[in-house]
Design a protein around this motif. Structure first.
Motif, mmCIF file in Angstrom:
data_model
loop_
_atom_site.group_PDB
_atom_site.id
_atom_site.type_symbol
_atom_site.label_atom_id
_atom_site.label_comp_id
_atom_site.label_asym_id
_atom_site.label_seq_id
_atom_site.Cartn_x
_atom_site.Cartn_y
_atom_site.Cartn_z
ATOM 1 N N ARG A 128 14.259 13.929 43.391
ATOM 2 C CA ARG A 128 14.992 14.616 42.332
ATOM 3 C C ARG A 128 16.411 14.849 42.838
ATOM 4 O O ARG A 128 16.613 15.435 43.895
ATOM 5 C CB ARG A 128 14.339 15.955 41.987
ATOM 6 C CG ARG A 128 15.135 16.724 40.943
ATOM 7 C CD ARG A 128 14.453 17.946 40.429
ATOM 8 N NE ARG A 128 14.118 18.864 41.509
ATOM 9 C CZ ARG A 128 13.434 19.976 41.335
ATOM 10 N NH1 ARG A 128 12.982 20.308 40.146
ATOM 11 N NH2 ARG A 128 13.175 20.763 42.345
ATOM 12 N N THR A 129 17.382 14.375 42.079
ATOM 13 C CA THR A 129 18.774 14.603 42.435
ATOM 14 C C THR A 129 19.159 16.020 42.038
ATOM 15 O O THR A 129 19.081 16.387 40.870
ATOM 16 C CB THR A 129 19.696 13.589 41.721
ATOM 17 O OG1 THR A 129 19.273 12.270 42.068
ATOM 18 C CG2 THR A 129 21.134 13.793 42.125
ATOM 19 N N VAL A 148 25.350 15.939 42.963
ATOM 20 C CA VAL A 148 26.192 14.852 43.469
ATOM 21 C C VAL A 148 27.559 15.472 43.737
ATOM 22 O O VAL A 148 28.096 16.187 42.899
ATOM 23 C CB VAL A 148 26.302 13.697 42.446
ATOM 24 C CG1 VAL A 148 27.243 12.612 42.952
ATOM 25 C CG2 VAL A 148 24.927 13.121 42.142
ATOM 26 N N ALA A 180 24.935 12.780 47.754
ATOM 27 C CA ALA A 180 23.961 13.416 46.870
ATOM 28 C C ALA A 180 22.981 14.233 47.698
ATOM 29 O O ALA A 180 22.566 13.811 48.780
ATOM 30 C CB ALA A 180 23.205 12.370 46.060
ATOM 31 N N VAL A 240 19.295 15.446 47.557
ATOM 32 C CA VAL A 240 18.083 15.107 46.824
ATOM 33 C C VAL A 240 16.881 15.806 47.436
ATOM 34 O O VAL A 240 16.872 16.130 48.629
ATOM 35 C CB VAL A 240 17.829 13.576 46.786
ATOM 36 C CG1 VAL A 240 18.944 12.845 46.075
ATOM 37 C CG2 VAL A 240 17.650 13.016 48.182
#
Length: 64
Positions: free
Chosen positions: A16-17, A20, A41, A43
């Protein structure tokens, strides 16, 4: 939230990001040298699908 299935070395992984982001140029240059990445990012990695048995009711694998 965005969820992705990432294929790494023939293993499917769910991530799951969370965010960013881009570092300031001075920090990016000191950390990465001459070839800094444009964006980074953060994550969250989940257990691979299939690490547990599928659910009896729906046949889906759970990740945590």
């Amino acid at each position: 939230m965005f969820y992705y299935i990432v294929v790494m070395m023939h293993v499917h992984t769910v991530v799951r990001t969370v965010v960013v982001f881009k570092l300031p140029d001075s920090a990016s240059a000191s950390l990465f040298g001459d070839n800094p990445p444009g964006h980074l990012a953060y994550v969250e990695w989940f257990t691979p699908p299939g690490a547990n048995d599928p659910d009896d009711n729906n046949g889906m694998y759970s990740v945590s």
